[in-house]
Each structure stands twice: as C-alpha cells, then as structure tokens.
Write a protein that holds these residues in place. Structure first.
Motif, mmCIF file in Angstrom:
data_model
loop_
_atom_site.group_PDB
_atom_site.id
_atom_site.type_symbol
_atom_site.label_atom_id
_atom_site.label_comp_id
_atom_site.label_asym_id
_atom_site.label_seq_id
_atom_site.Cartn_x
_atom_site.Cartn_y
_atom_site.Cartn_z
ATOM 1 N N UNK A 48 -16.291 -7.893 28.424
ATOM 2 C CA UNK A 48 -15.584 -6.725 27.893
ATOM 3 C C UNK A 48 -14.162 -7.108 27.468
ATOM 4 N N UNK A 49 -13.462 -7.868 28.302
ATOM 5 C CA UNK A 49 -12.104 -8.284 27.972
ATOM 6 C C UNK A 49 -12.085 -9.190 26.747
ATOM 7 N N UNK A 50 -13.094 -10.055 26.607
ATOM 8 C CA UNK A 50 -13.173 -10.921 25.437
ATOM 9 C C UNK A 50 -13.369 -10.093 24.168
ATOM 10 N N UNK A 51 -14.246 -9.090 24.242
ATOM 11 C CA UNK A 51 -14.464 -8.210 23.092
ATOM 12 C C UNK A 51 -13.179 -7.461 22.750
ATOM 13 N N UNK A 52 -12.453 -7.005 23.745
ATOM 14 C CA UNK A 52 -11.206 -6.281 23.484
ATOM 15 C C UNK A 52 -10.141 -7.189 22.874
ATOM 16 N N UNK A 53 -10.075 -8.450 23.302
ATOM 17 C CA UNK A 53 -9.120 -9.380 22.688
ATOM 18 C C UNK A 53 -9.461 -9.604 21.214
ATOM 19 N N UNK A 54 -10.742 -9.793 20.935
ATOM 20 C CA UNK A 54 -11.178 -9.985 19.550
ATOM 21 C C UNK A 54 -10.847 -8.750 18.724
ATOM 22 N N UNK A 55 -11.123 -7.577 19.261
ATOM 23 C CA UNK A 55 -10.860 -6.344 18.525
ATOM 24 C C UNK A 55 -9.356 -6.097 18.358
ATOM 25 N N UNK A 56 -8.544 -6.558 19.284
ATOM 26 C CA UNK A 56 -7.094 -6.423 19.118
ATOM 27 C C UNK A 56 -6.618 -7.262 17.931
ATOM 28 N N UNK A 57 -7.162 -8.462 17.788
ATOM 29 C CA UNK A 57 -6.807 -9.311 16.649
ATOM 30 C C UNK A 57 -7.289 -8.679 15.343
ATOM 31 N N UNK A 58 -8.530 -8.169 15.353
ATOM 32 C CA UNK A 58 -9.072 -7.508 14.158
ATOM 33 C C UNK A 58 -8.226 -6.283 13.813
ATOM 34 N N UNK A 59 -7.795 -5.542 14.815
ATOM 35 C CA UNK A 59 -6.971 -4.353 14.589
ATOM 36 C C UNK A 59 -5.641 -4.717 13.940
ATOM 37 N N UNK A 60 -5.008 -5.759 14.413
ATOM 38 C CA UNK A 60 -3.729 -6.183 13.819
ATOM 39 C C UNK A 60 -3.932 -6.555 12.352
ATOM 40 N N UNK A 61 -5.013 -7.266 12.065
ATOM 41 C CA UNK A 61 -5.293 -7.659 10.679
ATOM 42 C C UNK A 61 -5.551 -6.437 9.809
ATOM 43 N N UNK A 62 -6.352 -5.504 10.310
ATOM 44 C CA UNK A 62 -6.679 -4.300 9.541
ATOM 45 C C UNK A 62 -5.420 -3.461 9.302
ATOM 46 N N UNK A 63 -4.580 -3.308 10.316
ATOM 47 C CA UNK A 63 -3.344 -2.536 10.150
ATOM 48 C C UNK A 63 -2.459 -3.192 9.098
ATOM 49 N N UNK A 64 -2.357 -4.516 9.115
ATOM 50 C CA UNK A 64 -1.551 -5.215 8.110
ATOM 51 C C UNK A 64 -2.113 -5.001 6.708
ATOM 52 N N UNK A 65 -3.430 -5.058 6.564
ATOM 53 C CA UNK A 65 -4.054 -4.846 5.257
ATOM 54 C C UNK A 65 -3.834 -3.409 4.790
#
Length: 93
Positions: free
Chosen positions: A20-37
């Motif tokens: 679960x923590x690994x999935x959340x770390x991955x999604x945090x990175x994806x979220x930062x990228x999406x917010x920047x885009x």
C-alpha cells in the motif's frame, strides 16, 4: 459475524501495508507530474487571474488525486489480502 481476517497475521499485514505504501509513493509522484502538466496547460500570462487561482487549481487536482489514490489503495488492500472474505453475510441461509 466477522471471522478471522488474514490481516490479523503480522507477516501478511506487513506485506500488505508495504505494498500500500509503495502504491501511495508511486501515486504521489504521478500526482506531482499531473499537477505540473495541468498548471502548464492552464497557465496564461495574459490572463487577469491571480496566483491564488493557480494555487487553488494545483491543490484541488493534487488533493483529489491523492484522496482517490488512498481510497482505491485501501480497497485493493482489503480485497487483495482476503480481508473482505472474512466477513460473514448473515442474510444468506
């Protein structure tokens, strides 16, 4: 009635929460990228919008994605460990 859950086993629980923590770390990175885009697409230097507008967009998109990720991650954790199967439906006879 609630039966014994697989999450009661410390090893199973540790593995499930690590995933679960690994999935959340991955999604945090994806979220930062999406917010920047999103901010790059929405930003217009000629717009009369203040910086607060862009902050609100960034926070709204970011918190929405992280909340959805957290809730879906908990659904996958519950389903993937068999925790859902430990609940006995009292209406079935």
């Amino acid at each position: 009635m609630v039966g014994k859950s697989p999450l009661d086993d410390p090893q199973t629980a540790a593995f499930a929460w690590a995933r679960y923590k690994r999935v959340m770390r991955i999604m945090a990175v994806v979220t930062v990228i999406v917010v920047a885009v999103v901010l790059a697409l929405v930003y217009d230097p000629d717009s009369p919008a203040s910086v607060h507008y862009y902050i609100a967009i960034g926070l709204g998109v970011g918190f929405s994605m992280l909340l959805a990720s957290a809730l879906m991650g908990l659904v996958f954790l519950s389903s993937g460990t068999g925790h859902d199967n430990s609940v006995d439906d009292g209406t079935e006879r």
